[in-house]
Motif scaffolding. Structure first.
Motif, PDB file in Angstrom:
ATOM      1  N   TRP A 204      -3.258  -3.875  -2.510  1.00  0.00           N
ATOM      2  CA  TRP A 204      -3.281  -2.622  -1.771  1.00  0.00           C
ATOM      3  C   TRP A 204      -4.277  -2.674  -0.613  1.00  0.00           C
ATOM      4  CZ3 TRP A 204       0.436   0.750  -2.705  1.00  0.00           C
ATOM      5  CH2 TRP A 204       1.082   0.690  -3.937  1.00  0.00           C
ATOM      6  N   VAL A 205      -3.951  -1.909   0.422  1.00  0.00           N
ATOM      7  CA  VAL A 205      -4.846  -1.703   1.560  1.00  0.00           C
ATOM      8  C   VAL A 205      -5.134  -0.206   1.623  1.00  0.00           C
ATOM      9  CG1 VAL A 205      -5.141  -1.882   4.058  1.00  0.00           C
ATOM     10  CG2 VAL A 205      -3.913  -3.680   2.806  1.00  0.00           C
ATOM     11  N   GLY A 206      -6.363   0.158   1.298  1.00  0.00           N
ATOM     12  CA  GLY A 206      -6.735   1.566   1.266  1.00  0.00           C
ATOM     13  C   GLY A 206      -7.123   2.072   2.640  1.00  0.00           C
ATOM     14  N   LEU A 207      -6.557   3.208   3.016  1.00  0.00           N
ATOM     15  CA  LEU A 207      -6.899   3.855   4.284  1.00  0.00           C
ATOM     16  C   LEU A 207      -8.104   4.746   4.030  1.00  0.00           C
ATOM     17  CD1 LEU A 207      -3.280   4.743   5.488  1.00  0.00           C
ATOM     18  CD2 LEU A 207      -4.608   2.630   5.817  1.00  0.00           C
ATOM     19  N   GLU A 208      -9.280   4.208   4.327  1.00  0.00           N
ATOM     20  CA  GLU A 208     -10.529   4.909   4.053  1.00  0.00           C
ATOM     21  C   GLU A 208     -11.215   5.210   5.384  1.00  0.00           C
ATOM     22  OE1 GLU A 208     -13.997   4.451   0.680  1.00  0.00           O
ATOM     23  OE2 GLU A 208     -13.938   2.951   2.267  1.00  0.00           O
ATOM     24  N   TYR A 209     -10.534   5.991   6.200  1.00  0.00           N
ATOM     25  CA  TYR A 209     -11.074   6.320   7.517  1.00  0.00           C
ATOM     26  C   TYR A 209     -11.157   7.830   7.708  1.00  0.00           C
ATOM     27  CZ  TYR A 209      -6.119   6.940   8.957  1.00  0.00           C
ATOM     28  OH  TYR A 209      -4.807   7.344   9.065  1.00  0.00           O
ATOM     29  N   LYS A 210     -11.874   8.227   8.757  1.00  0.00           N
ATOM     30  CA  LYS A 210     -12.035   9.639   9.076  1.00  0.00           C
ATOM     31  C   LYS A 210     -10.943  10.073  10.055  1.00  0.00           C
ATOM     32  CE  LYS A 210     -17.064   9.377   8.530  1.00  0.00           C
ATOM     33  NZ  LYS A 210     -18.379   9.506   9.217  1.00  0.00           N
ATOM     34  N   ALA A 211     -10.364  11.232   9.790  1.00  0.00           N
ATOM     35  CA  ALA A 211      -9.293  11.715  10.656  1.00  0.00           C
ATOM     36  C   ALA A 211      -9.815  12.217  11.998  1.00  0.00           C
ATOM     37  CB  ALA A 211      -8.522  12.833   9.949  1.00  0.00           C
ATOM     38  N   GLY A 212     -11.080  12.535  12.077  1.00  0.00           N
ATOM     39  CA  GLY A 212     -11.645  13.025  13.327  1.00  0.00           C
ATOM     40  C   GLY A 212     -11.191  14.441  13.639  1.00  0.00           C
ATOM     41  N   ASP A 213     -10.824  14.664  14.896  1.00  0.00           N
ATOM     42  CA  ASP A 213     -10.433  16.006  15.324  1.00  0.00           C
ATOM     43  C   ASP A 213      -9.007  16.356  14.912  1.00  0.00           C
ATOM     44  OD1 ASP A 213     -12.893  16.327  16.510  1.00  0.00           O
ATOM     45  OD2 ASP A 213     -12.217  15.589  18.466  1.00  0.00           O
ATOM     46  N   ARG A 214      -8.243  15.384  14.454  1.00  0.00           N
ATOM     47  CA  ARG A 214      -6.856  15.636  14.058  1.00  0.00           C
ATOM     48  C   ARG A 214      -6.793  16.007  12.583  1.00  0.00           C
ATOM     49  NH1 ARG A 214      -4.551   9.938  15.782  1.00  0.00           N
ATOM     50  NH2 ARG A 214      -6.584   9.379  14.907  1.00  0.00           N
ATOM     51  N   SER A 215      -5.650  16.522  12.187  1.00  0.00           N
ATOM     52  CA  SER A 215      -5.432  16.707  10.759  1.00  0.00           C
ATOM     53  C   SER A 215      -5.222  15.338  10.125  1.00  0.00           C
ATOM     54  CB  SER A 215      -4.210  17.582  10.507  1.00  0.00           C
ATOM     55  OG  SER A 215      -3.018  16.868  10.825  1.00  0.00           O
ATOM     56  N   SER A 216      -5.375  15.271   8.819  1.00  0.00           N
ATOM     57  CA  SER A 216      -5.170  13.988   8.147  1.00  0.00           C
ATOM     58  C   SER A 216      -3.772  13.456   8.404  1.00  0.00           C
ATOM     59  CB  SER A 216      -5.431  14.144   6.648  1.00  0.00           C
ATOM     60  OG  SER A 216      -6.792  14.447   6.413  1.00  0.00           O
ATOM     61  N   THR A 217      -2.761  14.317   8.302  1.00  0.00           N
ATOM     62  CA  THR A 217      -1.383  13.867   8.526  1.00  0.00           C
ATOM     63  C   THR A 217      -1.196  13.370   9.949  1.00  0.00           C
ATOM     64  OG1 THR A 217      -0.481  15.324   6.819  1.00  0.00           O
ATOM     65  CG2 THR A 217       1.035  14.588   8.540  1.00  0.00           C
ATOM     66  N   GLU A 218      -1.780  14.063  10.924  1.00  0.00           N
ATOM     67  CA  GLU A 218      -1.656  13.624  12.320  1.00  0.00           C
ATOM     68  C   GLU A 218      -2.329  12.270  12.542  1.00  0.00           C
ATOM     69  OE1 GLU A 218      -1.518  17.967  14.604  1.00  0.00           O
ATOM     70  OE2 GLU A 218      -3.439  16.988  14.213  1.00  0.00           O
ATOM     71  N   SER A 219      -3.326  11.961  11.731  1.00  0.00           N
ATOM     72  CA  SER A 219      -4.051  10.696  11.919  1.00  0.00           C
ATOM     73  C   SER A 219      -3.223   9.478  11.534  1.00  0.00           C
ATOM     74  CB  SER A 219      -5.353  10.702  11.111  1.00  0.00           C
ATOM     75  OG  SER A 219      -5.121  10.429   9.733  1.00  0.00           O
ATOM     76  N   PHE A 220      -2.063   9.688  10.898  1.00  0.00           N
ATOM     77  CA  PHE A 220      -1.220   8.567  10.479  1.00  0.00           C
ATOM     78  C   PHE A 220      -0.199   8.159  11.538  1.00  0.00           C
ATOM     79  CE2 PHE A 220      -2.088  10.662   6.230  1.00  0.00           C
ATOM     80  CZ  PHE A 220      -3.069   9.749   5.871  1.00  0.00           C
ATOM     81  N   GLY A 221      -0.355   8.655  12.754  1.00  0.00           N
ATOM     82  CA  GLY A 221       0.605   8.352  13.809  1.00  0.00           C
ATOM     83  C   GLY A 221       0.737   6.871  14.130  1.00  0.00           C
ATOM     84  N   TRP A 222      -0.278   6.088  13.817  1.00  0.00           N
ATOM     85  CA  TRP A 222      -0.239   4.649  14.080  1.00  0.00           C
ATOM     86  C   TRP A 222       0.697   3.915  13.133  1.00  0.00           C
ATOM     87  CZ3 TRP A 222      -1.797   1.568   9.967  1.00  0.00           C
ATOM     88  CH2 TRP A 222      -2.455   2.248   8.940  1.00  0.00           C
ATOM     89  N   LEU A 223       1.049   4.552  12.011  1.00  0.00           N
ATOM     90  CA  LEU A 223       1.833   3.885  10.967  1.00  0.00           C
ATOM     91  C   LEU A 223       3.220   4.528  10.861  1.00  0.00           C
ATOM     92  CD1 LEU A 223       1.767   1.756   8.684  1.00  0.00           C
ATOM     93  CD2 LEU A 223       0.972   3.566   7.152  1.00  0.00           C
ATOM     94  N   PRO A 224       4.284   3.795  11.167  1.00  0.00           N
ATOM     95  CA  PRO A 224       5.623   4.379  11.099  1.00  0.00           C
ATOM     96  C   PRO A 224       5.911   4.940   9.728  1.00  0.00           C
ATOM     97  CG  PRO A 224       5.690   2.226  12.172  1.00  0.00           C
ATOM     98  CD  PRO A 224       4.303   2.383  11.623  1.00  0.00           C
ATOM     99  N   ALA A 225       6.660   6.024   9.688  1.00  0.00           N
ATOM    100  CA  ALA A 225       6.943   6.705   8.418  1.00  0.00           C
ATOM    101  C   ALA A 225       7.561   5.773   7.401  1.00  0.00           C
ATOM    102  CB  ALA A 225       7.851   7.917   8.671  1.00  0.00           C
ATOM    103  N   GLU A 226       8.405   4.860   7.839  1.00  0.00           N
ATOM    104  CA  GLU A 226       9.104   3.974   6.903  1.00  0.00           C
ATOM    105  C   GLU A 226       8.159   2.928   6.306  1.00  0.00           C
ATOM    106  OE1 GLU A 226       9.849   2.405  11.106  1.00  0.00           O
ATOM    107  OE2 GLU A 226       9.880   4.343  10.087  1.00  0.00           O
ATOM    108  N   ALA A 227       6.951   2.784   6.872  1.00  0.00           N
ATOM    109  CA  ALA A 227       5.999   1.795   6.364  1.00  0.00           C
ATOM    110  C   ALA A 227       4.971   2.408   5.419  1.00  0.00           C
ATOM    111  CB  ALA A 227       5.267   1.129   7.536  1.00  0.00           C
ATOM    112  N   ARG A 228       5.093   3.711   5.166  1.00  0.00           N
ATOM    113  CA  ARG A 228       4.072   4.382   4.341  1.00  0.00           C
ATOM    114  C   ARG A 228       4.351   4.292   2.864  1.00  0.00           C
ATOM    115  NH1 ARG A 228       3.362   9.792   8.225  1.00  0.00           N
ATOM    116  NH2 ARG A 228       3.045   8.578  10.155  1.00  0.00           N
ATOM    117  N   ALA A 229       5.598   4.279   2.480  1.00  0.00           N
ATOM    118  CA  ALA A 229       5.946   4.198   1.067  1.00  0.00           C
ATOM    119  C   ALA A 229       5.810   2.759   0.594  1.00  0.00           C
ATOM    120  CB  ALA A 229       7.367   4.700   0.845  1.00  0.00           C
ATOM    121  N   ALA A 230       5.053   2.549  -0.483  1.00  0.00           N
ATOM    122  CA  ALA A 230       4.862   1.192  -0.995  1.00  0.00           C
ATOM    123  C   ALA A 230       6.177   0.624  -1.481  1.00  0.00           C
ATOM    124  CB  ALA A 230       3.838   1.210  -2.128  1.00  0.00           C
ATOM    125  N   ARG A 231       6.396  -0.655  -1.173  1.00  0.00           N
ATOM    126  CA  ARG A 231       7.632  -1.309  -1.559  1.00  0.00           C
ATOM    127  C   ARG A 231       7.363  -2.394  -2.589  1.00  0.00           C
ATOM    128  NH1 ARG A 231       6.930  -0.457   3.362  1.00  0.00           N
ATOM    129  NH2 ARG A 231       6.129  -2.520   3.818  1.00  0.00           N
TER     130      ARG A 231
END
Length: 279
Positions: free
Chosen positions: A252-279
């Protein structure tokens, strides 16, 4: 390969903190993730009521997310503490009281990795005394993790942000991993490779990956500077994760970062939706 070929999980102790704890698993699921990790959620309670443990278990199950990493009790996180297991007195006692509770909770939700943060140096206490106490506690924790089929993680923090913590380099963390494995004979102590912390120490991340991937049980990422999402700083995180993959890491690669001024969900814009679900 890059980001699309990794197994990511969301750290719910640094992301989605705008929500109550029990709402965070569902929020991560709504963003497309199927796995999460947590610091010990009850910073003032190493031995929470069973009802609180049951409520968190239900929140994870109802959201349909897998807990893949959990810290043992580590004091005030976020805050001044960097762990409890090497602190003589009350804090070490709290850590020991927490060990079986954390291990049993991990077993109840199928979590296979337990992280034990070392703690700060204490003024007026011989470092050798702290290290002796730490090794004793880590052996107990390793045996508890083994009892539930889990690994014990040892994490290197970074010296600028954790100046009193002695585990602030990859080689030092590996030294502790080896000592625990030698003492227990179990071989279940592993390195938690946090690329943000290591970069803050000025370590050569490619060299760390080359040397220590075989002893690595979990990876965490944030960009540097700023501890934000990938792309907010200067770290070549996609390339580093590719190197890890090629070196044989498939965990696993844990996303342990701060979202900053964005919401947590908005901070995931760098990662395509299809790549978020573990396969």
């Amino acid at each position: 390969m890059g980001f699309s070929d990794q197994r990511f999980n969301v750290n719910l102790s640094i992301l989605y903190t705008e929500l109550p704890l029990l709402e965070r698993p569902a929020a991560a699921a709504a963003a497309g993730f199927t796995a999460v990790e947590l610091w010990w959620p009850w910073v003032d309670a190493p031995t929470p009521a069973q009802s609180e443990l049951d409520a968190l278990k239900s929140a994870l199950e109802d959201a349909g997310v897998q807990l893949v990493g959990l810290n043992f009790y580590a004091g005030q996180l976020p805050g001044p503490d960097r762990g409890a297991l090497s602190i003589p007195g009350e804090e070490s006692e709290k850590f020991r009281a927490n060990i079986d509770i954390a291990a049993d909770f991990a077993a109840s939700v199928g979590c296979k990795a337990l992280n034990a943060l070392y703690g700060n140096r204490v003024e007026g206490v011989d470092p050798a005394e702290q290290d002796k106490l730490a090794l004793e506690n880590l052996q107990i924790a390793a045996r508890a993790a083994d009892r539930v089929g889990a690994i014990l993680l040892i994490e290197a923090l970074n010296k600028p942000e954790s100046p009193l913590c002695p585990i602030v380099s990859a080689p030092k963390a590996i030294e502790i991993v080896d000592k625990v494995n030698e003492a227990t004979g179990l071989g279940n102590a592993k390195f938690l490779m946090d690329l943000y912390h290591l970069s803050m120490n000025g370590e050569d991340l490619s060299e760390v990956i080359e040397k220590y991937t075989a002893k690595t049980g979990h990876v965490q990422i944030a960009d540097n500077p700023g501890r934000g999402a990938p792309g907010t700083g200067d770290l070549p995180l996609a390339d580093l994760l590719d190197q890890l993959k090629k070196a044989g890491y498939d965990g696993w690669v844990g996303l342990e970062y701060k979202a900053g001024d964005r919401s947590s969900t908005e901070s995931f814009g760098w990662l395509p939706a299809e790549a978020r679900a573990a396969r």
